[in-house]
Design a protein around this motif. Structure first.
Motif, short mmCIF file in Angstrom:
data_model
loop_
_atom_site.label_atom_id
_atom_site.label_comp_id
_atom_site.label_asym_id
_atom_site.label_seq_id
_atom_site.Cartn_x
_atom_site.Cartn_y
_atom_site.Cartn_z
N GLY A 408 -15.58 -11.67 -2.31
CA GLY A 408 -13.98 -11.66 -3.59
C GLY A 408 -13.53 -11.52 -5.01
O GLY A 408 -13.10 -10.94 -5.19
N VAL A 409 -14.77 -11.89 -5.82
CA VAL A 409 -15.00 -10.98 -6.93
C VAL A 409 -15.36 -9.20 -6.28
O VAL A 409 -14.17 -8.65 -7.59
N VAL A 410 -16.27 -9.65 -5.79
CA VAL A 410 -15.63 -7.33 -5.77
C VAL A 410 -14.98 -7.06 -5.18
O VAL A 410 -14.51 -5.97 -5.32
N ALA A 411 -13.80 -8.25 -4.16
CA ALA A 411 -13.38 -7.16 -3.84
C ALA A 411 -12.24 -7.15 -4.43
O ALA A 411 -10.99 -6.15 -4.20
N ARG A 412 -11.90 -8.61 -4.85
CA ARG A 412 -11.09 -8.49 -5.67
C ARG A 412 -10.89 -7.65 -7.07
O ARG A 412 -9.44 -6.30 -7.63
N LEU A 413 -11.88 -6.70 -7.65
CA LEU A 413 -11.83 -5.49 -8.37
C LEU A 413 -11.27 -4.51 -7.77
O LEU A 413 -10.79 -3.60 -8.58
N ALA A 414 -11.82 -4.60 -6.77
CA ALA A 414 -11.30 -3.09 -5.59
C ALA A 414 -9.75 -3.01 -5.76
O ALA A 414 -8.89 -2.05 -5.41
N LEU A 415 -8.89 -4.52 -5.30
CA LEU A 415 -7.79 -4.11 -5.55
C LEU A 415 -6.66 -3.96 -6.69
O LEU A 415 -5.22 -3.53 -6.52
N LEU A 416 -7.75 -4.61 -7.41
CA LEU A 416 -7.19 -4.28 -8.85
C LEU A 416 -6.69 -3.17 -9.27
O LEU A 416 -5.91 -2.28 -9.54
N ALA A 417 -7.98 -2.07 -8.62
CA ALA A 417 -8.52 -0.49 -9.11
C ALA A 417 -7.10 -0.12 -8.19
O ALA A 417 -6.72 1.26 -8.44
N ALA A 418 -6.75 -0.44 -6.88
CA ALA A 418 -6.00 0.09 -5.78
C ALA A 418 -4.80 -0.33 -6.42
O ALA A 418 -3.71 1.17 -6.69
N SER A 419 -4.25 -0.98 -6.72
CA SER A 419 -2.87 -1.33 -7.77
C SER A 419 -2.58 -0.18 -8.86
O SER A 419 -1.62 0.19 -9.55
N LEU A 420 -3.61 -0.43 -10.32
CA LEU A 420 -4.09 1.12 -11.12
C LEU A 420 -3.69 2.32 -10.16
O LEU A 420 -2.98 3.07 -11.03
N GLU A 421 -3.95 2.88 -9.56
CA GLU A 421 -4.52 3.90 -8.27
C GLU A 421 -3.10 4.37 -7.97
O GLU A 421 -2.17 5.29 -8.34
N LEU A 422 -2.06 2.90 -7.34
CA LEU A 422 -1.01 3.08 -6.78
C LEU A 422 -0.10 3.02 -8.25
O LEU A 422 1.24 3.97 -7.99
N GLU A 423 0.40 2.58 -8.93
CA GLU A 423 0.85 3.03 -10.48
C GLU A 423 0.46 3.95 -10.66
O GLU A 423 1.66 4.71 -11.24
N ARG A 424 -0.39 5.42 -10.40
CA ARG A 424 -0.06 6.72 -11.24
C ARG A 424 -0.12 7.27 -10.85
O ARG A 424 -0.44 8.31 -10.89
N THR A 425 0.04 7.18 -9.71
CA THR A 425 0.22 8.25 -8.47
C THR A 425 1.98 8.23 -7.90
O THR A 425 2.33 8.80 -6.58
N ASP A 426 2.33 6.78 -8.43
CA ASP A 426 3.93 6.19 -8.08
C ASP A 426 4.74 7.53 -8.73
O ASP A 426 4.93 7.70 -10.16
N PRO A 427 5.70 8.29 -7.67
CA PRO A 427 6.31 9.50 -8.24
C PRO A 427 7.51 9.10 -8.23
O PRO A 427 7.86 9.83 -9.94
N ASP A 428 8.45 7.48 -7.94
CA ASP A 428 9.81 7.26 -8.99
C ASP A 428 9.07 6.49 -10.72
O ASP A 428 9.67 7.01 -11.92
N ALA A 429 7.47 6.59 -10.81
CA ALA A 429 6.83 5.95 -12.46
C ALA A 429 7.28 6.99 -13.42
O ALA A 429 7.92 7.55 -14.19
N GLU A 430 7.10 8.72 -12.48
CA GLU A 430 6.44 9.86 -13.55
C GLU A 430 8.21 10.40 -13.79
O GLU A 430 8.49 10.96 -13.96
N ALA A 431 8.85 10.16 -12.57
CA ALA A 431 10.27 10.29 -12.79
C ALA A 431 10.69 9.77 -14.10
O ALA A 431 12.05 10.35 -14.51
N ALA A 432 10.54 8.45 -13.75
CA ALA A 432 11.47 7.52 -14.73
C ALA A 432 10.31 7.93 -16.49
O ALA A 432 11.03 7.58 -17.17
#
Length: 432
Positions: A408-432
């Motif tokens: 669960g700890v390692v899986a949550r690390l991957a979940l957190l990585a997915a959160s960072l990944e989505l933040e960094r590739t969000d086109p709306d965030a880039e537009a803002a």
């Protein structure tokens, strides 16, 4: 319910488990602080590989199927997690539109949709299914093999400006995708306003890349490893990315072989450092795509020289005819876990930031260095005893809940990585 783990007595992983158990308060506080800065995906599943000397994610799915494979005892936890997720996104949420994959003949997948719908309904939502299939023009009932039925309905645009998505008589405030958009982003999903689309369209394979995810994961693995004083390699697979590939025309073959050689050499160095006698290998797979398609194993860079036509075809196109031009070369992580003498790997499911269960993917015809996400696999529910919380009194390696907590700890690390990944590739965030 709990399979025998043959890795329970394997060397360095005991040290990793011990350090994680000792640092549990520090780890949970670290996650809590991270989640104040980042928003988790609505849901996620993570494929792990446990080699006894290493435990790391090898794939992270933002449109998880397989909820029907979870242990029934864990479903109340899934309902609670779904409630927490909805309260954060839209506390007054009443109607939710669930959009599944197009295929209607895969009964295993449809059972997943039935289970997911049940979880969401118990979380207090009216749930209906809207399909992207052009073949369904009116509400269509599909009977499930174990009883019950699903009703798929054609999507439509709502409102004066047609900026909302729903069904003919159903106006949802939230839309949950369980479709990874491998076939492309359909126009009906674009420019949707005043509604929550979960996850965003940039989580689909037309935009998402595994290399972005593992870059984010590598960053977090280093921070986490420093936190509990471990070698980050123990939880992080090396990888390299190759772009501009064309397997039919043998374009990029030298680049690919160089990347394979690079990852193998880095892995071999670690194997020597820890006295590991196994032979390093890599997994070559598409940078975008799912279902375990287009995957190739190599123990030597020359394994990829002069591929036959069958292998080139396999690597060129994946699900929904998605063409492969970019691949990642990922360090292969052996799996030395078995269920009834068959090779197995754990898959952990999360809703919001909570572990809600998982299962072992088991394959009787595959070896410990092979891809188990292939025809012939089956699933054994993984019971996260005591809600995956560790038994602090037990010795490392002696209690299944401790190993499952580590998952669960390692899986949550991957979940957190997915959160960072989505933040960094969000086109709306880039537009803002």
């Amino acid at each position: 319910m709990v399979p025998h783990l043959i890795t329970a007595l394997s060397g360095p992983l005991l040290e990793l488990e011990s350090k994680v158990l000792e640092a549990t308060p520090t780890i949970e506080r670290w996650f809590r602080l991270e989640w104040q800065e980042h928003t988790p995906p609505f849901y996620c599943s993570v494929d792990l590989r446990n080699s006894g000397f290493k435990l790391s994610p090898v794939d992270t799915n933002l449109f998880p199927g397989g909820f029907n494979n979870l242990s029934p005892e864990m479903l109340p936890l899934a309902v609670q997690a779904a409630m927490a997720a909805i309260e954060k996104i839209c506390p007054e949420a009443k109607n939710l539109l669930l959009i599944p994959e197009r295929h209607t003949r895969n009964t295993f997948y449809l059972q997943n949709i039935a289970c997911l719908s049940s979880i969401l309904r118990q979380a207090g939502l009216n749930v209906r299914l809207g399909t992207l299939s052009d073949e369904i023009k009116k509400p269509t009932a599909i009977d499930l093999p174990e009883g019950g039925r699903l009703v798929l309905e054609p999507l439509t645009r709502l409102g004066l400006r047609k900026t909302r998505l729903g069904l003919k008589d159903f106006d949802p405030c939230s839309i949950l995708l369980n479709n990874d958009l491998s076939a492309g982003i359909p126009p009906i999903l674009e420019n949707v306003h005043e509604q929550y689309l979960l996850p965003g369209l940039h989580a689909g394979w037309p935009i998402r890349r595994k290399s972005n995810h593992f870059l984010a994961y590598e960053e977090l693995a280093k921070k986490f490893a420093k936190l509990i004083n471990i070698d980050p390699w123990m939880i992080n697979p090396y990888f390299a990315r190759c772009s501009g590939m064309n397997f039919h025309e043998q374009k990029g073959e030298e680049q690919l072989m160089a990347a394979v050689d690079q990852v193998l050499k880095k892995t071999a160095k670690k194997y020597r450092e820890y006295g590991i006698k196994d032979k390093p290998y890599v997994v070559v797979k598409p940078d975008a795509g799912t279902y375990g398609m287009g995957v190739m194993i190599a123990h030597d860079a020359n394994d990829l020289k002069n591929l036959n036509r069958r292998d080139r075809n396999k690597m060129s196109v994946v699900k929904e005819g998605l063409e492969v031009s970019d691949v990642i070369v990922q360090e292969g992580v052996y799996t030395f876990e078995k269920v009834n003498e068959a090779v197995a790997e754990p898959v952990v499911y999360m809703i919001d930031r909570y572990v809600v269960g998982g299962f072992y993917r088991v394959h009787t015809d595959r070896g410990p260095d092979e891809n188990l996400n292939a025809p012939g696999m089956h699933f054994v529910p993984l019971a996260f005893e005591q809600n995956a919380m560790p038994d602090m009194r037990a010795k490392p390696g002696s209690a299944a809940p401790n190993r499952f907590y580590l998952y669960g700890v390692v899986a949550r690390l991957a979940l957190l990585a997915a959160s960072l990944e989505l933040e960094r590739t969000d086109p709306d965030a880039e537009a803002a």
